[in-house]
Write a protein that holds these residues in place. Structure first.
Motif, PDB file in Angstrom:
ATOM      1  N   SER A 103      33.313  36.275  45.361  1.00 46.77           N
ATOM      2  CA  SER A 103      33.501  36.093  43.734  1.00 46.77           C
ATOM      3  C   SER A 103      35.201  35.244  43.735  1.00 46.77           C
ATOM      4  O   SER A 103      35.850  34.993  44.699  1.00 46.77           O
ATOM      5  N   ILE A 104      34.914  34.853  42.421  1.00 40.57           N
ATOM      6  CA  ILE A 104      36.068  33.486  43.020  1.00 40.57           C
ATOM      7  C   ILE A 104      37.412  34.068  41.902  1.00 40.57           C
ATOM      8  O   ILE A 104      38.237  33.849  42.281  1.00 40.57           O
ATOM      9  N   ALA A 105      36.965  35.433  41.437  1.00 44.65           N
ATOM     10  CA  ALA A 105      38.017  35.981  41.325  1.00 44.65           C
ATOM     11  C   ALA A 105      39.269  36.274  42.052  1.00 44.65           C
ATOM     12  O   ALA A 105      40.455  36.663  42.210  1.00 44.65           O
ATOM     13  N   VAL A 106      38.964  36.158  43.069  1.00 44.51           N
ATOM     14  CA  VAL A 106      39.792  36.583  45.090  1.00 44.51           C
ATOM     15  C   VAL A 106      39.987  35.555  45.001  1.00 44.51           C
ATOM     16  O   VAL A 106      40.779  35.369  45.842  1.00 44.51           O
ATOM     17  N   PHE A 107      39.620  34.162  44.100  1.00 44.38           N
ATOM     18  CA  PHE A 107      40.374  32.941  45.006  1.00 44.38           C
ATOM     19  C   PHE A 107      41.933  33.045  44.814  1.00 44.38           C
ATOM     20  O   PHE A 107      41.941  33.789  43.615  1.00 44.38           O
ATOM     21  N   PRO A 108      42.563  32.439  45.282  1.00 43.72           N
ATOM     22  CA  PRO A 108      43.794  32.384  45.225  1.00 43.72           C
ATOM     23  C   PRO A 108      44.410  31.467  43.392  1.00 43.72           C
ATOM     24  O   PRO A 108      43.447  30.477  43.468  1.00 43.72           O
ATOM     25  N   LEU A 109      45.722  31.637  43.214  1.00 42.56           N
ATOM     26  CA  LEU A 109      45.371  31.137  42.123  1.00 42.56           C
ATOM     27  C   LEU A 109      45.833  30.191  41.279  1.00 42.56           C
ATOM     28  O   LEU A 109      45.620  29.249  40.578  1.00 42.56           O
TER      29      LEU A 109
END
Length: 399
Positions: A103-109
């Motif tokens: 999931s891209i939601a866990v990618f860094p800000l």
């Protein structure tokens, strides 16, 4: 009198429904990057900017939290400040994070903010970022991926920067998937595996070029260069990035474009050469380098009848062929000496001469690797050959 109700319409199964729903979820998760930065910033100071108008003849290096750079990227209206924020986000987060979910939601800000900028998302206080800032965001994603590079055999989850670049390319420049399991060049799925290793590839057609829109032209060129900059931990360009360049060269379609794509193709060829200016890598990396060589060779041969402006395609193609052949090893496959003759444009001749010199110098690198030092090695051969060319050459620019 009772009227019989018409039967309900048949239900049509949309094969791309799951893919579209997945893209919607990804875009919704990415849209939270700017709001997340605002939530993390508990200080009344949104961001700090020193010398925004560039009146000091020095570069100022600043260290501040990641969320303040995101605030500056999306709320500062000056392009210079936005570029400062893009360049600074490459360094965040420090270390090499480990991703356990796709999931891209866990990618860094920082990755999500740069991807959002590349897509053209806007904050509530400004319009869409300029094309220069978006192109810089594409290159920043590649540099971020190189700075946080995993090993070549790691899963797709460990390549968030590359995945973000390929996903944007698919959304903007690739049509919806074709029916009956066909891909963009008519092969059935399984016959050509180049497309299958791309992140987010939907098996559709590569859309024709449309360079009446300067934004599309700049973004496609910057994306090609960004793919060529990505490196794994061992220093090799991953097969996923090379496969993207193979697809862009192979499926390029300029039939509906009123403008020439010669310099766009030249940029692709330069990117192809840049992608192999590193260590060999694994089996898939070498296989993709072979495919790159075939595509570059095809464009060079096609330009012999098309005659691009000043031979720009042939010149860039020769340089790429030289780099790929040195990367693959063995004897040169291309007759560079034939392209150095007076029958070609000066730019083509210069590129051919430079390619010959690079092959001579590659002999020294091989001897150094093997622990040998030859007095008549590649460097001495290159010097002797160049002096002979200078002595016989009549063209001022080539000489």
């Amino acid at each position: 009198k009772e009227v019989e109700e018409p039967p309900p319409p048949p239900v049509v199964q949309d094969e791309s429904k799951d893919q579209n729903e997945s893209n919607d979820v990804v875009q919704q998760e990415e849209a939270e990057a700017f709001q997340e930065a605002q939530d993390l910033n508990s200080s009344p100071i949104l961001w700090v900017n020193v010398d925004p108008r560039r009146r000091l003849l020095r570069r100022i290096l600043m260290r501040k939290p990641e969320y303040q750079w995101v605030e500056q990227l999306y709320q500062d209206e000056m392009v210079e400040s936005q570029l400062d924020a893009v360049n600074a986000l490459v360094e965040y987060p420090s270390g090499n994070p480990n991703y356990s979910s796709s999931s891209i939601a866990v990618f860094p800000l920082s990755v999500r903010a740069l991807g959002e900028c590349l897509r053209g998302k806007t904050a509530h206080t400004q319009e869409e970022h300029s094309v220069q800032v978006r192109a810089a965001a594409a290159e920043a994603l590649a540099l971020w991926q190189t700075d946080h590079s995993p090993s070549l055999n790691e899963s797709h989850n460990a390549w968030p920067g590359l995945a973000m670049l390929q996903q944007f390319f698919t959304e903007r420049f690739v049509s919806p998937p074709l029916p009956q399991g066909k891909n963009s060049i008519g092969f059935k799925n399984g016959e050509d595996k180049t497309d299958s290793i791309l992140f987010g590839w939907n098996g559709g057609l590569l859309l024709p070029n449309w360079f009446d829109d300067p934004i599309e032209y700049c973004l496609k060129k910057s994306l090609a260069w960004s793919f060529s900059l990505i490196r794994a931990r061992c220093g090799s360009c991953p097969a996923h990035a090379r496969a993207q360049l193979v697809v862009m060269l192979r499926d390029n379609d300029n039939s509906e474009n009123d403008r020439s794509d010669e310099y766009y193709i030249a940029q692709l060829l330069v990117a192809a050469g840049q992608s192999v200016s590193s260590r060999r890598g694994g089996r898939m990396e070498i296989e993709m380098a072979e495919k790159l060589w075939k595509e570059v060779k095809r464009w060079v041969e096609a330009d012999e009848t098309g005659f691009s402006h000043n031979g720009v395609i042939t010149a860039c193609g020769l340089q790429a062929l030289s780099q790929i052949e040195i990367y693959l090893g063995g004897r040169p496959r291309t007759d560079f000496l034939a392209y150095a003759s007076t029958a070609h444009f000066p730019s083509v001749r210069i590129a051919a001469i430079q390619s010959i010199i690079h092959h001579f110098l590659a002999e020294d690198e091989l001897n150094e690797t093997m622990g040998e030092c030859l007095s008549n090695g590649g460097f001495h051969k290159a010097i002797s050959w160049v002096l002979q060319v200078v002595e016989q050459e009549k063209d001022f620019w080539v000489r």
